[in-house]
Design a protein around this motif. Sequence first.
Motif, mmCIF file in Angstrom:
data_model
loop_
_atom_site.group_PDB
_atom_site.id
_atom_site.type_symbol
_atom_site.label_atom_id
_atom_site.label_comp_id
_atom_site.label_asym_id
_atom_site.label_seq_id
_atom_site.Cartn_x
_atom_site.Cartn_y
_atom_site.Cartn_z
ATOM 1 N N ARG A 203 11.645 9.075 7.550
ATOM 2 C CA ARG A 203 10.359 9.432 8.172
ATOM 3 C C ARG A 203 10.531 9.560 9.689
ATOM 4 O O ARG A 203 11.332 8.849 10.298
ATOM 5 N N VAL A 204 9.774 10.455 10.314
ATOM 6 C CA VAL A 204 9.797 10.560 11.783
ATOM 7 C C VAL A 204 8.571 9.800 12.306
ATOM 8 O O VAL A 204 7.439 10.276 12.157
ATOM 9 N N PRO A 205 8.748 8.611 12.882
ATOM 10 C CA PRO A 205 7.583 7.814 13.252
ATOM 11 C C PRO A 205 6.880 8.346 14.501
ATOM 12 O O PRO A 205 7.525 8.839 15.427
ATOM 13 N N LEU A 206 5.551 8.241 14.477
ATOM 14 C CA LEU A 206 4.736 8.600 15.644
ATOM 15 C C LEU A 206 3.934 7.368 16.034
ATOM 16 O O LEU A 206 3.538 6.599 15.156
ATOM 17 N N LEU A 207 3.687 7.178 17.314
ATOM 18 C CA LEU A 207 2.917 6.005 17.719
ATOM 19 C C LEU A 207 1.499 6.098 17.187
ATOM 20 O O LEU A 207 0.843 7.139 17.310
ATOM 21 N N SER B 73 0.853 -1.188 0.000
ATOM 22 C CA SER B 73 0.000 0.000 0.000
ATOM 23 C C SER B 73 0.898 1.251 0.000
ATOM 24 O O SER B 73 2.091 1.176 0.309
ATOM 25 N N ARG B 74 0.304 2.372 -0.334
ATOM 26 C CA ARG B 74 1.007 3.660 -0.273
ATOM 27 C C ARG B 74 1.560 3.888 1.131
ATOM 28 O O ARG B 74 2.685 4.314 1.312
ATOM 29 N N GLU B 75 0.739 3.520 2.145
ATOM 30 C CA GLU B 75 1.159 3.713 3.545
ATOM 31 C C GLU B 75 2.384 2.850 3.857
ATOM 32 O O GLU B 75 3.309 3.294 4.524
ATOM 33 N N ASP B 76 2.381 1.600 3.344
ATOM 34 C CA ASP B 76 3.535 0.716 3.589
ATOM 35 C C ASP B 76 4.812 1.352 3.047
ATOM 36 O O ASP B 76 5.865 1.330 3.686
ATOM 37 N N LEU B 77 4.690 1.899 1.826
ATOM 38 C CA LEU B 77 5.879 2.487 1.198
ATOM 39 C C LEU B 77 6.347 3.704 1.982
ATOM 40 O O LEU B 77 7.546 3.878 2.239
ATOM 41 N N LEU B 78 5.390 4.545 2.396
ATOM 42 C CA LEU B 78 5.767 5.733 3.166
ATOM 43 C C LEU B 78 6.428 5.316 4.478
ATOM 44 O O LEU B 78 7.426 5.890 4.903
ATOM 45 N N ARG B 79 5.865 4.247 5.089
ATOM 46 C CA ARG B 79 6.414 3.808 6.385
ATOM 47 C C ARG B 79 7.835 3.270 6.241
ATOM 48 O O ARG B 79 8.593 3.288 7.192
#
Length: 372
Positions: A314-318, A303-309
Amino acid sequence: MLQEHLGYVADAVRLEHFRAAIGKSVRTGDRVADLGCGSGILGLLCLQAGAAHVDFVDESEMIEVARESVARAGLHNRASFVRGRSQHVELPQQVDAVVCDHIGHFGFDYGIVELLRDAKRRFLKPGGAMIPARIDLQLAAVESEKFRQLAEGWGATGVPGEFHWLSGQARNTKFNVNLPREDILSAPVASGTIDFLGDERGFLSCCAELRATRAGTMHGLGGWFDCELAPGVRMTNSPLAEKKIDRAQAFLPIGEAVEVKEGDAVKATLMLRPAESLIAWTAEFPANGRRFTHSNWQGMLLSREDLLRSNPARVPLLGRAGLARRTVLGYCDGRRTAREIVQVILKEHPGLFPSAEELSGFVARVLARDTE
Ligand SMILES: C[S@@+](CC[C@H](N)C(=O)[O-])C[C@H]1O[C@@H](n2cnc3c(N)ncnc32)[C@H](O)[C@@H]1O
């Protein structure tokens, strides 16, 4: 799960090969680790062959089956049981031999490379035995209208047109199937070797020139293993072997069906990154200049989200589940009971999930998985 393990325990050919290999590699008084022990059958064979002690390790509840079965054999005082992922657990001392059947369908596709690499580094005494010691990967040309449908089924009449694009994904998928011997269109060729005692490569690339043994239509490549469990003891799931174990093989589709004449060459290549479960394959037909290139990377549904993740910048947020997990674990202070933790979460953080049932279930799963 039990059904799957019945398949392993009831496979007389597999047990015969492992018994022979253990007879050669495990000496009386040895300490052995049975990694991914499942029912415990391989460690049990080691104990029966004279091992002084076996460390049984499995990440699933099958560890309880191993514990009970070894006890029923009256051998529990020579055994320890650890539930956990092999790469995460510690063993009390190094072992003389490691045994496992993480060979999968195509030799590299069940995580054996990482499992045994870690075991060699942390568990095995220098010069210790590994069962299996090495795996040869075999490739052959396959004619199978039936298995071609696995790849082409999404484009079939009857499937609404909006879904036809999924044939592209399916053509880039490795399928585990029982290949009938009459579907094999060329002699198999040993195309690469994984040597657990010497090999440290994270990437494997191999080529094979396959020759059609009859005229036919090629739909894909077939892959299986021929492994050396111990010196002189080999085990295979080759559909062509007289004495094969009861295990399916891999089918790697190619873009289109290609007619071949007897004697025609097919150049096949295979590229593997076992740690990432990545496999790429090509098939080239010098007689007509056609070439097909595939990889399960192209077959993944990302998914688009998987690729962005996956972006390292990226600065990850919970997210919601991460926040909830952190909250639950924050209450594990060595004093509160599980019941008290559920109560305090329901009272103090009712909004973590939409319903109290979902929240209690989540807390129970976190406590079962992440706490001791
Ligand atoms: C193919 S079965 C083999 C079971 C048994 N060794 C046999 O030969 O019948 C693999 C077992 O390994 C376990 N397993 C898979 N990956 C594992 C890992 N990294 N660490 C520990 N157990 C693992 C699974 O839960 C499963 O029970």
